[in-house]
Design an enzyme around this catalytic site. Structure first.
Site, PDB file in Angstrom:
ATOM      1  N   GLU A 132       0.822  -1.204   0.000  1.00 21.21           N
ATOM      2  CA  GLU A 132       0.000   0.000   0.000  1.00 21.21           C
ATOM      3  C   GLU A 132       0.857   1.254   0.000  1.00 21.21           C
ATOM      4  O   GLU A 132       1.999   1.245   0.450  1.00 21.21           O
ATOM      5  CB  GLU A 132      -0.907   0.016   1.215  1.00 21.21           C
ATOM      6  N   CYS A 154       3.581   8.516   0.538  1.00 24.22           N
ATOM      7  CA  CYS A 154       4.120   7.642   1.586  1.00 24.22           C
ATOM      8  C   CYS A 154       4.135   6.233   0.989  1.00 24.22           C
ATOM      9  O   CYS A 154       3.074   5.671   0.709  1.00 24.22           O
ATOM     10  CB  CYS A 154       3.214   7.731   2.805  1.00 24.22           C
ATOM     11  N   CYS A 189       6.476  -7.081   7.028  1.00 23.69           N
ATOM     12  CA  CYS A 189       7.643  -6.551   7.752  1.00 23.69           C
ATOM     13  C   CYS A 189       8.084  -7.555   8.809  1.00 23.69           C
ATOM     14  O   CYS A 189       7.260  -8.223   9.416  1.00 23.69           O
ATOM     15  CB  CYS A 189       7.289  -5.216   8.404  1.00 23.69           C
ATOM     16  N   CYS A 238       6.792  -4.764  15.354  1.00 26.93           N
ATOM     17  CA  CYS A 238       6.338  -3.742  16.306  1.00 26.93           C
ATOM     18  C   CYS A 238       4.896  -4.088  16.706  1.00 26.93           C
ATOM     19  O   CYS A 238       4.055  -4.328  15.831  1.00 26.93           O
ATOM     20  CB  CYS A 238       6.403  -2.353  15.678  1.00 26.93           C
ATOM     21  N   CYS A 293       1.593  -2.438  15.209  1.00 25.61           N
ATOM     22  CA  CYS A 293       1.559  -2.160  13.777  1.00 25.61           C
ATOM     23  C   CYS A 293       0.892  -3.286  12.998  1.00 25.61           C
ATOM     24  O   CYS A 293       1.231  -4.463  13.169  1.00 25.61           O
ATOM     25  CB  CYS A 293       2.992  -1.950  13.287  1.00 25.61           C
ATOM     26  N   GLU A 342      10.388  -2.082   6.710  1.00 22.28           N
ATOM     27  CA  GLU A 342      11.506  -1.330   7.288  1.00 22.28           C
ATOM     28  C   GLU A 342      12.496  -1.057   6.149  1.00 22.28           C
ATOM     29  O   GLU A 342      13.194  -1.977   5.679  1.00 22.28           O
ATOM     30  CB  GLU A 342      12.143  -2.164   8.407  1.00 22.28           C
ATOM     31  N   SER A 394      12.797   6.390   6.574  1.00 21.84           N
ATOM     32  CA  SER A 394      12.353   6.170   7.948  1.00 21.84           C
ATOM     33  C   SER A 394      12.894   4.838   8.443  1.00 21.84           C
ATOM     34  O   SER A 394      13.193   3.945   7.648  1.00 21.84           O
ATOM     35  CB  SER A 394      10.827   6.187   8.028  1.00 21.84           C
ATOM     36  N   LEU A 425      10.578   6.223  17.369  1.00 21.99           N
ATOM     37  CA  LEU A 425      11.156   6.037  18.710  1.00 21.99           C
ATOM     38  C   LEU A 425      10.115   5.422  19.655  1.00 21.99           C
ATOM     39  O   LEU A 425      10.333   4.362  20.218  1.00 21.99           O
ATOM     40  CB  LEU A 425      11.672   7.385  19.229  1.00 21.99           C
ATOM     41  N   HIS A 426       9.028   6.099  19.869  1.00 21.27           N
ATOM     42  CA  HIS A 426       7.853   5.605  20.607  1.00 21.27           C
ATOM     43  C   HIS A 426       8.047   5.333  22.090  1.00 21.27           C
ATOM     44  O   HIS A 426       7.057   5.103  22.792  1.00 21.27           O
ATOM     45  CB  HIS A 426       7.263   4.352  19.947  1.00 21.27           C
ATOM     46  N   CYS A 481       0.860   1.985   9.392  1.00 24.81           N
ATOM     47  CA  CYS A 481       1.082   1.274   8.139  1.00 24.81           C
ATOM     48  C   CYS A 481       0.501  -0.126   8.179  1.00 24.81           C
ATOM     49  O   CYS A 481       0.367  -0.726   9.225  1.00 24.81           O
ATOM     50  CB  CYS A 481       2.562   1.232   7.802  1.00 24.81           C
TER      51      CYS A 481
HETATM   52  S1  SF4 Z   1       6.078  -0.031  12.399  1.00 24.47           S
HETATM   53 FE1  SF4 Z   1       7.353  -0.214  10.547  1.00 24.47          FE
HETATM   54  S2  SF4 Z   1       9.109  -1.395  11.231  1.00 24.47           S
HETATM   55 FE2  SF4 Z   1       7.526  -1.716  12.774  1.00 24.47          FE
HETATM   56  S3  SF4 Z   1       6.452  -3.576  12.112  1.00 24.47           S
HETATM   57 FE3  SF4 Z   1       5.385  -1.798  11.234  1.00 24.47          FE
HETATM   58  S4  SF4 Z   1       6.236  -1.598   9.193  1.00 24.47           S
HETATM   59 FE4  SF4 Z   1       7.660  -2.829  10.363  1.00 24.47          FE
END
Ligand code: SF4
Length: 363
Positions: free
Chosen positions: A90, A104, A111, A115, A118, A162, A193, A217-218, A335
């Site tokens: 996407e 974007c 990925c 995370c 996500c 990533e 990023s 960072l989060h 994402c």
């Molecule tokens: S936030 Fe980015 S790096 Fe983390 S799982 Fe999602 S796509 Fe991957």
């Protein structure tokens, strides 16, 4: 010519710069000056197909159309691309009041970083995108904008995946996006990023580019960050900040830190204080966005009062910050959601079909 991890065995013109296209033409016994024409059709005129490249002889157009994969199958569902091997990726276009038009775009299908909040991370990793597949997402938006008399001004590599985990293809894509023969997007208008792949940040710093860097960072302590972003166990905050300092030193560019505000998790005054102390004096900016909730994670977005208190802590340490409105996938925390929604819809449709076919199946 085809990227090793692409399942298609056809070359993609968007993977190649003008010299590489010229080399391909040479091997076909075609005049190399055609490479310039092809590149002009691709990026200046944003041709949607080989057939539209009308200054090329018909025989060459037929050969190109037969031998290469010009577009991502042309199937775009609300900017969801289906790649030749069936992978869905996407990308999102963000239009800002100041005239910026930012694409974007994704660098991987799925990925591997995991995370927790996500949607893409919850899906797991499928494969790296080729540089052509990365570039095409931006070209698609550039074409749409141009049809409206507008132009694409910025690209952020913040979609699925990533980028530094797909380093070579992403870097080649940045060079093509930046190339005056390509889309001609200024390096300063392209943002890489990362969730914090320290060796990748250092390598990127050494490329001699002026691209921006955004770090997801989060959390400001290793304990908290490792809970949200497993990569922190490998590259803890101290190492990450050192790499960011190196990036700033090499490029002179201000780095952006992304912060998805999660209620009761990383929006406490204590986290704000820790973040202020961590970033004080650094050439940086913090982008805060209340979390985009995802199906696989319980966290909720912070409420406005907590956001204001958090931001006040940063101000105390003179760390600049902006609270942004959620806009699709304009930070990593969002994402993968479009793809997740489409997959969910397909699953519902498949279930309905299965229910309709129930008696047949029972036989
Ligand atoms: S936030 Fe980015 S790096 Fe983390 S799982 Fe999602 S796509 Fe991957």
């Amino acid at each position: 010519m085809t990227a090793p991890d692409s399942k298609s065995d056809k070359p993609n013109l968007y993977d190649m710069n003008r010299d590489e296209i010229a080399t391909l033409l040479k091997t076909w016994g075609e005049p190399v000056y055609r490479a310039r024409q092809i590149v002009e059709w691709m990026y200046k005129h944003k041709a949607a197909s080989i057939e539209d490249m009308t200054t090329l002889p018909k025989s060459l157009r037929e050969r190109l159309a037969a031998d290469e994969q010009f577009s991502s199958d042309g199937q775009t569902i609300k900017r969801l691309f289906k790649l030749p091997d069936g992978q869905l990726i996407e990308s999102v276009l963000m239009e800002y009041d100041d005239g910026r038009r930012t694409a974007c775009i994704s660098t991987q299908a799925g990925c591997a970083m995991g995370c927790v909040f996500c949607a893409t991370g919850q899906m797991g990793f499928a494969r790296n995108l080729t540089s052509g597949e990365i570039v095409e997402q931006a070209v698609q938006f550039a074409r749409e904008l141009e049809a409206q008399g507008d132009r694409l001004s910025n690209v952020v590599l913040m979609g699925m995946g990533e980028p530094l985990h797909n380093y070579d293809h992403t870097l080649h894509a940045i060079r093509i996006l930046n190339d005056p023969d390509g889309l001609g997007i200024g390096q300063r208008h392209i943002t890489m990023s990362t969730v914090g792949l320290v060796p990748g940040i250092r390598r990127f710093a050494d490329e001699g580019l002026q691209a921006g860097l955004a770090v997801s960072l989060h959390a400001a302590t290793d304990e908290e960050r490792s809970k949200l972003l497993p990569i922190n166990q490998r590259y803890p905050i101290a190492d990450l900040i050192e790499a960011v300092k190196y990036y700033i030193e090499k490029t002179g560019r201000r780095v952006t830190f992304e912060w998805a505000l999660i209620r009761g998790e990383n929006d406490t005054p204590e986290q704000g204080r820790q973040l202020g102390m961590l970033l004080r004096g650094l050439l940086c900016h913090v982008n805060m966005i209340p979390l985009n909730p995802t199906g696989g994670y319980d966290g909720a977005p912070s409420d406005p009062a907590r956001v204001a208190a958090f931001q006040a802590e940063l101000e105390h340490y003179r760390v600049s910050s902006t609270v942004r409105v959620r806009r699709g996938i304009d930070i990593q925390a969002g994402c993968g959601q479009l793809k997740a929604a489409v997959i969910a819809k397909k699953a519902v449709a498949a279930e309905k079909t299965a229910r309709r076919r129930g008696p047949e199946r029972a036989r």
